[in-house]
Motif scaffolding. Structure first.
Motif, PDB file in Angstrom:
ATOM      1  N   GLY A 146       0.824  -1.207   0.000  1.00  0.00           N
ATOM      2  CA  GLY A 146       0.000   0.000   0.000  1.00  0.00           C
ATOM      3  C   GLY A 146       0.855   1.252   0.000  1.00  0.00           C
ATOM      4  N   VAL A 167      -6.647   4.518  -5.852  1.00  0.00           N
ATOM      5  CA  VAL A 167      -6.364   4.033  -4.507  1.00  0.00           C
ATOM      6  C   VAL A 167      -7.520   4.378  -3.575  1.00  0.00           C
ATOM      7  CG1 VAL A 167      -3.859   4.242  -4.775  1.00  0.00           C
ATOM      8  CG2 VAL A 167      -5.157   6.143  -3.821  1.00  0.00           C
ATOM      9  N   GLN A 224     -11.092   8.201  -1.758  1.00  0.00           N
ATOM     10  CA  GLN A 224     -10.509   7.615  -2.949  1.00  0.00           C
ATOM     11  C   GLN A 224      -9.677   8.648  -3.682  1.00  0.00           C
ATOM     12  OE1 GLN A 224     -13.142   5.300  -5.370  1.00  0.00           O
ATOM     13  NE2 GLN A 224     -14.412   4.686  -3.625  1.00  0.00           N
ATOM     14  N   ALA A 263      -3.309   3.937   2.261  1.00  0.00           N
ATOM     15  CA  ALA A 263      -4.200   3.604   1.151  1.00  0.00           C
ATOM     16  C   ALA A 263      -3.743   2.308   0.504  1.00  0.00           C
ATOM     17  CB  ALA A 263      -4.189   4.718   0.115  1.00  0.00           C
ATOM     18  N   PHE A 307      -4.447  -0.135  -3.291  1.00  0.00           N
ATOM     19  CA  PHE A 307      -4.981  -0.056  -4.652  1.00  0.00           C
ATOM     20  C   PHE A 307      -6.455  -0.447  -4.670  1.00  0.00           C
ATOM     21  CE2 PHE A 307      -0.439  -0.883  -5.515  1.00  0.00           C
ATOM     22  CZ  PHE A 307      -0.187   0.293  -6.205  1.00  0.00           C
ATOM     23  N   LYS A 308      -7.175   0.174  -5.588  1.00  0.00           N
ATOM     24  CA  LYS A 308      -8.582  -0.185  -5.740  1.00  0.00           C
ATOM     25  C   LYS A 308      -8.741  -0.823  -7.114  1.00  0.00           C
ATOM     26  CE  LYS A 308     -13.199   1.878  -5.614  1.00  0.00           C
ATOM     27  NZ  LYS A 308     -13.803   0.958  -4.659  1.00  0.00           N
ATOM     28  N   PRO A 359      -1.493  -3.915  -9.277  1.00  0.00           N
ATOM     29  CA  PRO A 359      -2.903  -3.940  -8.861  1.00  0.00           C
ATOM     30  C   PRO A 359      -3.711  -5.065  -9.510  1.00  0.00           C
ATOM     31  CG  PRO A 359      -2.207  -1.714  -9.472  1.00  0.00           C
ATOM     32  CD  PRO A 359      -1.132  -2.651  -9.930  1.00  0.00           C
TER      33      PRO A 359
END
Lengths: 362, 374, 331
Positions: free
Chosen positions: C68, C98, C105, C145, C147-148, C305
């Motif tokens: 992260g 992120v 976000q 944070a 990764f999204k 990611p």
């Protein structure tokens, strides 16, 4: 409440002027032993040279420690006695000695500095080739360690390979600041001595003056194993890189800034601080109106890196007095930052109860 | 005193790479069994021999640690019958091309036991002969441009066994070990060359010490430990120190002897005795004690300066558990981590004798002298 | 199992801040366990069974943290500078999304130098959360944070962020569910701070004091275009680690794992990894030493990611793990 006055500054001066390169911490160890005499329940020097001090608390709190079922916590506070420096490794004759650096040092900081060598603090210098004899091309290159010698002058037998050396800098005050070598971590050592002398009765204070931090967090590892505390708090001194950016842009990599108070660590290269302890220190600072700053997360490391991984894990955090020009001949720190560091620790230790660890780590 | 040379030649002819020390451990155990009272293996493979002292219990103990593991290579895969390799320990890739090696194949075809495969690898080296091979450096045309002239990276080197691809696939598995195949040889001036003298020459010195102790009463318990996995991080020594909790630890490991390409201040002369190390890794009182003894006995030695990491098992033993006062002794050796390491037999004898004399003098009150800031 | 994998990989918990994923896993394992506890470093320790004759105390470790980012500075215009938590590859950063633990976000941008010949360094990237000043920035120094990226199925292949090592967590959970009987005292440990250490495994192993330690983690593959050579491919079965950069597996553990796979006719690959290590490294060095090894799930694009595993490999990993811990063991 103890604070930083002339007596404390005198002690810091003595500590900074002492020579204690990693592995040769005897001088600082002697000062520590002398200072804490009469203020401890137990003190000993362990197998690697750490000074381990126990000062029992008498405080009771409404909750009990989950680990020990005691009504108060066993809190280990550490400060490392060692500093970066040099070791002589070969005698080139005529008073010239080849040397190696001990701990992380920028070799560019070395040419043209005065040093002291060995137990007797024999004066010496690290010279450099006269500029007249260098070429333009050569002046673009770093002067390598290989090209440097410690020169103590010919004819003495008081110095030999295996002896340690460090910068000859003498402690000075200047307005709100102190200028000295080895502020990393004599500031921590001086703070810890004050905390022992005025130990908060709410906790069992386990103080470790550690060795060999600068070459791999080695003393703290065995100290933590021996004490097996509920919490580990490391008192260190961290760089403040709060100088202007060359392009005039906002400085975004200052690590810490002088004058903003003690630096609380969230994470560095060696430790992710226990979030419960981060919250505790920050909330204490806010409530007590003591200024503090968060050290920028990133690389570097403190004794917490070894402590928190000891045995089944020890919730740990570091707090630093910021200083500029780390690991060089002269560092600069602000007396107010030191004052506020001591105040923050005093206030925080006084409100510390086992409840802090009752919930799981975030 | 028995002659140590045949034992050492035997020992360096065995593989025993880091993590797979059985072949070396077995030879050492056979040699030590008559010299110690108990012998055992640590969890991670260190060989631990105990000689009980004559003192009253609980007796203090000294651990003498010498690592027995050897560096080498490991198979990572097979391409058209050529073996791809990685390092076990710190092998200098530049000395590999053209080096004769032994491949300890463990595939089904190697054991002849059918599809279920073999049980162990180098551990059975004595019953299953290794495949001979050579480290092959492909010609320039087959390499990326930047590798045509400079040193060739390990990822481009192969081992060629001379066997056909199909046979290689039957015999060799990913993870099989490869050791140097250089046989030992005696050179002039009572010197010995071979691979794995780092650190089996020190094992031999410890063996000399144990032999001396047969006729020398000693008060302290002595743990003779041939440690495992030093070359990959002092793993075995850390475990043994934690388990045995000796009162003090002495680590014997090879150090750089003066020789071609290694002549500066950091090297010690070959054949002029062991080194006694100074530095943060060493308890200064132990250092002083050993140095005074060597002076008294007129055993030649040189001082070695290690400003931080000693690069030996001593680094781990010093900070095991609550900390252990540690001393490091160096045995000068040329061409470290090549297949042709070189030692002087005299240095081995002297080191063994110095250790034995030191142990024999450890009295019940010895630790009173091991203090800081004297 | 796919639902479980989706749930695990879509949870945000970078190293040192694992409480969210710990709660998710706790819900799954609570009904299956004899004892569940959390230690000082936040490891979730799940005990199952007791030692019978020929039984051992075995620690199984899968790390629940993920790589992260951590806020290191917020500039006057509200742009966030960050440091890495674990081994982030800069190559995959630009325009990545992120999410912070407080729900904020953002996306990752980079300073202009991107267009120069050299690829940008880590310190040239920043996060834009839509703030316009340091004042209205919804996060502060020290916030973290991850990764999204949504979970994705591509036929037999599964793609997600934090497959490293939520896939190991999934394998442990499913093995615990599938386990019928065992002569062993088993500890299923969901460890913390592997990506920065391995730290959680070190302290949990000290507390458990196991005789045998087995990590379940991902490993790299050599089966993509012009990849570095490695004799591991997706879809050819779980890997039995012989060596990686940080550790040599115990040889008896390796043979135990290989022979069990062969007996149960589960496909497997032998693994030698150049680059990386696992919790097994820390377990091995605990106290006076622990016999340690690692069951690896082959995974492409590790530490980006979008990490990819093969579903059959995953199922076979569960099968192999259950077979390993069900039978008596003499090493």
């Amino acid at each position: 409440m103890p604070t930083i006055g002339n007596a404390q500054l005198k002690l810091l001066e003595k500590l900074c002027n002492a020579c204690a390169v990693s592995g040769d911490e005897g001088e600082v160890r002697s000062i520590v032993m002398e200072e804490i005499k009469g203020h401890t329940d137990e003190v000993r020097v362990d197998a690697v040279g750490n000074v381990l001090v126990t000062k029992k608390g008498n405080g009771k709190s409404p909750s009990t420690s989950l680990r020990t079922s005691q009504p108060h916590l066993r809190v280990m506070l550490t400060a490392h006695m060692d500093e970066v420096g040099f070791m002589l490794v070969a005698d080139d004759g005529e008073g010239l000695f080849r040397f190696e650096t001990v701990g992380g040092m920028d070799v560019r900081q070395l040419p043209g500095k005065a040093v002291v060598v060995g137990r007797e603090h024999l004066p010496g210098v690290i010279g450099a080739r006269p500029i007249h004899l260098t070429t333009a091309e050569e002046r673009k290159q770093k002067i390598s360690l290989d090209a440097l010698r410690i020169d103590i002058g010919p004819g003495t037998t008081k110095v030999k390979p295996g002896d340690w050396a460090t910068f000859a800098t003498r402690f000075q005050r200047s307005g709100p600041s102190v200028l000295a070598k080895a502020l990393d971590d004599r500031l921590g050592v001086a703070t810890l001595i004050e905390l022992i002398k005025h130990a908060p009765p709410e906790i069992d204070l386990l103080a470790a003056f550690t060795v060999q931090e600068e070459i791999g967090l080695r003393g703290s590892r065995v100290a933590a194993y021996t004490f097996n505390p509920d919490i580990g708090i490391v008192l260190d001194s961290t760089p403040a890189n709060d100088l202007p950016d060359w392009e005039g842009e906002e400085n975004i990599a200052y690590n810490t800034k002088l004058g903003l108070g003690p630096a609380i660590y969230v994470a560095d290269g060696s430790t992710i601080s226990d979030p419960r302890l981060v919250r505790w220190l920050a909330e204490t600072g806010t409530a007590s109106k003591i200024p503090y700053q968060f050290r920028q997360p990133g690389g570097g490391g403190t004794d917490a890196g070894a402590i928190h991984k000891t045995r089944s894990g020890i919730p740990s955090i570091s707090v630093s007095v910021p200083h500029r020009y780390t690991h060089s001949a002269i560092s600069i720190a602000r007396i107010d930052d030191w004052k506020n560091t001591l105040a923050l620790l005093q206030a925080a230790l006084a409100n510390l109860t086992p409840d802090l660890l009752a919930s799981e780590r975030a | 005193m028995t002659e140590i040379l045949p034992f050492l030649k035997d020992l360096i002819s065995a593989p025993g790479l880091s993590g797979y020390e059985d072949p070396a451990a077995n030879i050492i155990a056979d040699k030590w069994r008559p010299l110690v009272h108990e012998i055992s293996r640590g969890t991670l493979g260190s060989l631990q021999g105990l000689r009980r002292g004559t003192g009253k219990e609980p007796r203090p103990s000294v651990m003498i640690a010498t690592h027995m593991d050897a560096i080498g290579l490991m198979v990572t895969g097979i391409t058209d019958g050529f073996l791809r390799i990685t390092r076990v320990g710190g092998v200098d890739v530049r000395v590999l091309p053209g080096t004769p090696v032994n491949v300890f194949a463990t595939g089904a075809g190697a054991s002849g036991t059918g599809a279920t495969g073999a049980v162990t690898s180098a551990g059975e080296a004595n019953v299953r002969p290794p495949l001979p091979g050579v480290v092959a450096q492909p010609s320039a045309q087959l390499l990326p441009d930047e590798a045509r002239d400079g040193p060739v990276a390990l990822e481009h080197l192969f081992i060629d066994t001379g066997l056909l691809p199909q046979k290689v696939s039957e015999l060799v598995r990913v993870g099989d070990l490869v050791s140097f195949a250089q046989p030992p040889a005696e050179l002039s001036g009572e010197t010995l060359t071979g691979h794995s003298l780092d650190n089996r020459a020190s094992v031999a010195a410890l063996t000399v010490c144990l032999e001396e102790l047969q006729t020398r009463p000693h008060v302290w318990d002595v743990w003779a430990v041939a440690t495992s996995q030093e070359e990959v991080g002092a793993i075995g020594a850390a475990g043994s120190a934690y388990k045995l909790r000796p009162t003090i630890a002495i680590v014997v490991d090879v150090t750089f002897a003066k020789g071609p390409g290694a002549s500066d201040w950091s090297t010690s002369p070959l054949g002029k005795g062991p080194t006694i190390v100074i530095g943060p890794n060493i308890h200064p009182a132990l250092h002083k004690s050993m140095k005074e003894l060597a002076d008294k006995l007129e055993i030649p030695y040189t001082l070695e300066y290690t400003p931080s990491h000693s690069g030996t098992d001593g680094w781990a033993t010093q900070v095991a558990a609550e900390g252990i006062p540690t001393l490091v002794i160096g045995l000068p050796l040329r061409y470290m981590h090549t297949a042709v390491e070189l030692v002087a037999l005299k240095d081995i004898q002297r080191t063994g004798r110095l250790l034995a004399e030191f142990i024999a003098r450890l009295g019940p009150d010895y630790m009173d002298k091991i203090v800081w800031d004297k | 199992m796919k639902q479980l994998i989706q749930k695990l990989t879509e949870t945000f918990s970078p190293s040192g801040f694992e409480s969210a994923i710990r709660e998710v896993i706790k819900q799954e394992v609570q009904p299956l366990a004899d004892e569940v506890r959390v230690d000082a470093l936040g490891n979730l320790i799940v005990r199952k069974g007791a030692k019978a004759k020929n039984g051992k105390r075995i620690m199984l470790a899968a790390h629940m943290d993920e790589i992260g980012l951590m806020v290191s500075h917020i500039d006057e215009n509200g742009f966030i500078r960050f440091s890495n938590i674990g081994g982030i590859r800069t190559g995959g950063l630009l325009s990545g999304r992120v999410q912070f633990t407080n729900g904020t976000q953002g996306l990752i941008g980079v300073e202009r130098d991107l267009f120069a010949a050299k690829s940008p360094t880590f310190s040239q990237y920043y996060i834009d959360v839509g703030a316009t000043s340091a004042k209205n920035c919804p996060v502060k120094i020290g916030d973290v944070a991850a990764f999204k990226r949504p979970f994705l199925e591509l036929g037999q292949r599964l793609v997600a962020k934090s497959m490293d090592d939520r896939i190991g967590c999934a394998v442990l959970i499913e093995a615990l569910r599938a386990l019928k009987t065992s002569p062993h005292e088993l500890y299923f440990v969901f460890t913390t701070q592997e990506e920065v250490g391995p730290r959680g495994a070190a302290t949990s192993a000290f507390g458990i004091d196991p005789e045998i330690g087995l990590a379940v983690d991902v490993t790299l593959t050599g089966d993509t275009p012009k990849s570095k050579y490695m004799a591991i491919s997706l879809g050819k079965g779980p890997a039995v680690k012989v060596k990686d950069t940080g550790m040599l597996s115990d040889q008896h553990i390796v043979e135990w794992m290989c022979s069990t796979a062969e007996k149960k006719r589960i496909p497997y690959q032998r693994e030698v990894l150049d680059g990386g290590s696992t919790d097994a490294m820390a377990i091995q060095m605990t106290r006076s030493g622990v016999l340690a090894g690692c069951l690896s799930v082959p995974c492409r694009y590790v530490h980006t990611p979008s990490e990819m595993v093969d579903y059959e490999d995953v199922q076979n990993s569960v099968k192999l793990l259950v077979a390993l811990i069900s039978a008596p063991l003499n090493l």
